[in-house]
Design an enzyme around this catalytic site. Structure first.
Site, short mmCIF file in Angstrom:
data_model
loop_
_atom_site.label_atom_id
_atom_site.label_comp_id
_atom_site.label_asym_id
_atom_site.label_seq_id
_atom_site.Cartn_x
_atom_site.Cartn_y
_atom_site.Cartn_z
CB CYS A 292 -39.20 23.35 4.19
SG CYS A 292 -40.72 23.73 3.08
CG HIS B 165 -41.18 20.71 7.67
ND1 HIS B 165 -40.64 22.21 8.01
CD2 HIS B 165 -41.86 20.81 6.46
CE1 HIS B 165 -40.95 22.90 6.97
NE2 HIS B 165 -41.59 22.24 6.02
CD GLU C 207 -38.94 21.68 11.05
OE1 GLU C 207 -38.28 20.79 10.70
OE2 GLU C 207 -39.50 22.50 10.38
#
Lengths: 220, 731
Positions: A86, A194, A196
């Site tokens: 990002c 993302h 994560e």
């Protein structure tokens, strides 16, 4: 595998990245402040999401010129794996480590939702746990994820296998629906989604975890 | 500055009545100067002093064994076990958001975040409750777009997930929208920070952004009615900087990990004035401030401007002596201003120095204890007559219009612009009954919901107040959470009108009753009055924000159907309660009759039963019934689960009553077939009304063998389509 997470003022996915890295590698990553001219030797560097320096200028432009990034660029050029997610991806394009730029979403709106990604390259350090051609689900959350590069650059990226992920549908106007890009050497990956945020079923799935496991498998 | 003669016009322009000015003269024993008058005016504004609502707010229950800190501080604090505390509050930013929707909403989020982290909590979730005017009012689209991007712009940058909320449209908000923002944070129960200053001689420290001329008199503006020229007040709207807020959060939490802080308070409404007055008066001490030391963004700022500025992202704290350097180093690391701007005195006065002169000297007790408090005349809302609410001409069209209409359609257009996943603990995203956010690193989770049904509050304030509290309780319960406490944001019209004051008194009475019956105290809140434009008040809107806990977040229920062949059951009794219903208003275009009644004992029994099933792992699909009744809930579950349903409703009630009644304390559930009979029996044994309605499956919702048949594809398109089409002006 020893990793570092770079923290800029305004980073806000630094903790999420650290949690994911610790879950997969079993080791807490080093949190490196933006003013650090040098930091411990690590096997993997992550640039997290957020709004570094407020992103009041072009997203990532200030961070790309920060003290710590001089060192990150040096290490990336020496072959240390670097993942930018990002805002981290925006920083990587601003440093020139990755080609292209991330413009405001075509909708002009911030977009936060799960998206389907097509895995394009399944051979890289970051993507070897996936299968090319298969679809995975990973969320996005950005205002400026509209990937742009000129035609020659895009052709070259596709030709060299540097497109890692593609959105299954257009979500931000990105050229050729590109969601993630590798550098030529394959040791730098920038992506808007993302990974994560998708590391356990409670959060909606584990497709993101595979990315970290891929790195772990290679680096041990 | 000190030379300005205070005339009756100046007094009036400061929103003070002649009687209130007399109180100032009496308190000071002399005429105030302009700076002092400004300080009195903001401290005695409705927004800061609660002068019209205070005597009624005292009736609200605020205590429970798990309440660590109730109303009166920056936010409420509850114990969530294991040495952890949840800190939360909701606040309005209505007037600024109407004038300048982006900045008004953004700074609303910023302000409520500060209220929470000022007490030592890391903010973990933002919520909001939004009310806009009717969709075809010329301003509505612009206001929705501005408010939503303002909330997102601030919350996304700060990195706190915006996990849910509610949005409604009603003509009464045409000239006065409501933007209520709520923040929930987590702290160590042993390390809560309060605002009472202590220690004569201790330094008073200013941190954060510099002070500018923005927002001067915001609190006074928020305490007056709107007129057509309110646009001219745009300069009183503050400008937010979420990046600085993010740095401020990190810097404050870093300093809070040391033992340097004696007291801390954010500079919210009325800025430096209210923070210093509140800190000093709570601690029973005096403050001497050297205004020359206040970090200033603009040149030649006057004491009046510095004291009344509402520049954002600023905090005031009292440090232990000798800790200034250590604290300063932390704020310098985060590139924030840090200035010692005064010290604590034993005078009991707020003393202001500027360029070597005393420019203000006010005994704090006159500001706080002498603050006006009004028992304004109030007349109760007349009891309505019960009415028979007729069936629609075309049942299918009525359902489609409701599900695909402004008040029941999907809010995806809104929440997909909010980062609702950052921090990696959102385990129930927007769109469910309540948002659920894990307590980082534990099995526990917080369930959060904001609710109120202004139609009911207007029809019967007491029942409406009860229902608002009960609905948050029910929504939290529907996820498997145990509701613990609430915050509120009381939005009403002009309290100087007895019928509006009657709404306030009635709603508070109902809320108090529900809080007591449900063991669900109020720990923080905010009052926003004068929500009127040109003498027309909004619907009474006491928004409630509830917080509950799931001890084992793996046992959580969600709305979507989870596959074919599950048994659909309705818990709770459906009565002929279509008065003040959404069906009546949207389809029949009427608003009459009695709103539904909440039987709080039934509410509690039904909820406790459902929660126990979820906690035991017997139930994972639950939805509460609210606006739009049974058919709205069924449609939500089917659309989100991409699974149809076939149900049969008996003839004890007309079909449209079954479908649209808004009877309270009801839950729609889907159970595994082999569990269904046990669950039904257990429900009966517990005394619940329970009806087995049918099963999940197929690609449509079919009621009574085809009396109503709704293809899922069309239903989904209607449900998802309204908001994007409205915002593109394509309706």
């Amino acid at each position: 595998m020893k990793s570092a997470v770079i923290v800029f003022p305004g980073s806000n996915c630094d903790r999420d990245m650290a949690v994911a890295l610790e879950k997969v590698t079993g080791k807490k990553p080093e949190m490196v402040w933006h003013q650090s001219a040098d930091f411990e030797k690590v096997d993997f560097i992550a640039l997290p999401g957020g709004f570094s320096y407020g992103d009041y200028l072009r997203c990532g432009a200030m961070s790309a010129r920060s003290t710590v990034m001089k060192e990150v660029i040096k290490r990336a050029e020496a072959g240390v794996p670097v993942l930018g997610v990002c805002n981290g991806f925006q920083v990587l394009t601003e440093t020139g480590l990755l080609p292209g730029a991330l413009m405001r979403n075509a909708s002009l709106h911030f977009v936060c939702r799960d998206v389907e990604l097509e895995v394009v390259n399944d051979a890289s350090l970051f993507t070897n746990g996936y299968t090319a051609g298969s679809n995975i689900t990973i969320p996005v959350a950005h205002h400026d994820g509209n990937y742009y590069a000129d035609k020659e650059t895009l052709d070259a990226l596709e030709g060299e296998g540097q497109v890692a992920f593609r959105y299954a549908e257009d979500i931000n106007g990105a050229q050729r629906r590109i969601a993630g890009v590798l550098n030529k050497k394959g040791n730098v990956l920038g992506m808007m989604p993302h990974p994560e945020r998708m590391i356990e079923p409670a959060l909606g799935g584990s497709d993101g975890r595979i990315l970290f496991e891929s790195v772990m498998n290679r680096l041990g | 500055m000190t030379d300005t003669k205070i005339t009756p016009e100046i007094v009036r322009d400061h929103g003070l009545t002649p009687k209130e000015y007399d109180l100032i003269l009496k308190g000071l024993g002399r005429e105030p100067n302009l700076t002092e008058l400004g300080i009195y005016s903001v401290m005695w504004s409705e927004h800061c002093s609660y002068k019209s609502s205070k005597i009624h707010l005292k009736k609200l229950p605020t205590k429970a064994p798990w309440v660590i800190c109730g109303p009166g501080e920056n936010a409420g604090v509850i114990d969530i076990g294991d040495g952890q505390a949840a800190i939360f509050k909701m606040e309005s930013h209505n007037h600024p958001s109407f004038i300048e929707p982006y900045q008004g909403a953004a700074t609303g989020v910023g302000g409520i975040l500060r209220d929470v982290f000022t007490m030592g909590a890391r903010p973990v979730a933002n919520m909001n409750a939004l009310r806009f005017g009717e969709p075809d009012h010329p301003k509505t689209r612009h206001l929705v777009a501005g408010v939503v991007s303002g909330i997102g712009g601030y919350g996304n940058c700060v990195g706190v997930p915006t996990v849910g909320g509610e949005t409604n449209f009603d003509p009464s908000y045409n000239g006065n929208i409501l933007v209520n923002a709520m923040t929930v944070g987590l702290a160590d129960a042993e390390k809560i920070f309060y605002s009472a200053a202590a220690g004569v001689g201790n330094p008073v420290v200013y941190v954060g952004s510099k002070t500018g001329r923005d927002g001067i008199h915001g609190a006074t503006m928020a305490s007056a009615e709107f007129t057509d020229d309110s646009e001219e007040k745009r300069p009183t709207v503050q400008v937010g900087d979420p990046f600085t807020e993010k740095l401020l959060i990190e810097a404050c939490l870093e300093l809070m990990a040391t033992d340097a802080i004696v007291a801390i308070q954010d500079m919210g409404a009325a800025g430096l004035t209210s923070s210093s007055v509140e800190m000093a008066s709570k601690g029973g001490v005096g403050f001497e401030l050297i205004l020359d030391n206040v970090p200033q963004r603009e040149e030649n700022m006057l004491p009046y401007e510095m004291m009344l500025s509402e520049s954002q992202e600023r905090m005031l704290m009292v440090l232990k002596p000798g800790r200034e350097e250590m604290a300063k180093a932390i704020f310098e690391k985060w590139e924030l201003d840090f200035a010692v701007i005064g010290h604590i005195t034993d005078t009991g006065n707020l003393t202001l120095k500027f360029k070597g002169e005393t420019v203000g000297d006010i005994p704090l007790n006159t500001l706080v204890d002498d603050a006006p408090e009004y028992d304004r005349p109030h007349t109760a809302t007349p009891k309505r007559k019960a009415v028979d609410v007729e069936a629609p001409k075309d049942l299918k069209k009525a359902v489609m219009d409701l599900i695909g209409g402004p008040n029941l359609c999907s809010r995806r257009w809104i929440w997909s612009q909010y980062d609702h996943m950052v921090m990696g603990d959102t385990i129930q995203r927007p769109g469910g009954d309540a948002a659920v956010v894990r307590v980082h690193g534990t099995e526990k989770a917080l369930a959060i919901s904001t609710d109120v049904t202004p139609r009911y509050c207007y029809a019967d304030p007491v029942e409406g107040g009860k229902q608002a509290v009960a609905e948050t309780w029910r929504n939290i319960t529907a996820t498997g959470g145990l509701p613990l406490a609430i915050t509120n944001c009381l939005n009403f019209g002009n309290p100087e009108r007895p019928e509006i004051m009657g709404q306030i008194v009635g709603c508070l009475e109902g809320m108090a009753e529900a809080c007591v019956a449900l063991d669900y105290p109020i720990v923080s809140g905010n009052v926003s009055l004068y929500n009127e434009t040109n003498g027309k008040g909004i619907l009474p809107t006491p928004a409630i924000g509830g917080v509950g806990i799931l001890k084992q977040s793996k046992h959580m229920a969600t709305v979507p159907f989870k596959g074919d062949g599950q048994v659909i059951m309705l818990f709770g009794e459906t009565k002929n309660e279509l008065g003040a219903s959404l069906y009546q208003r949207e389809i029949l275009k009427k608003d009459e009759g009695l709103p539904p009644v909440v039987d709080l004992a039934v509410e509690r029994r039904n909820g406790d039963f459902v929660r126990a099933l979820i906690e035991n792992g017997q139930l994972t699909t639950v939805h509460d019934l609210s606006d739009g009744g049974l058919i709205a809930a069924l449609a939500d579950m089917a659309i989100s689960g991409k699974t149809g349903a076939t149900i049969t409703l008996d003839d004890s009630l007309p079909l449209h009553v079954h479908l649209f009644s808004e009877s309270q304390s009801r839950y729609l559930i889907a159970a595994e077939p082999d569990e269904a009979e046990t669950i039904r029996q257990e429900a009966r044994d517990a005394g619940l009304a329970v009806a087995v309605l049918g099963t999940t499956g197929g690609d449509s919702i079919t009621v009574n063998g085809g009396a109503l048949d709704l293809p899922l594809a069309a239903l989904t398109a209607a449900h998802e389509g309204w908001f994007p089409a409205f915002m593109k002006n394509e309706l």
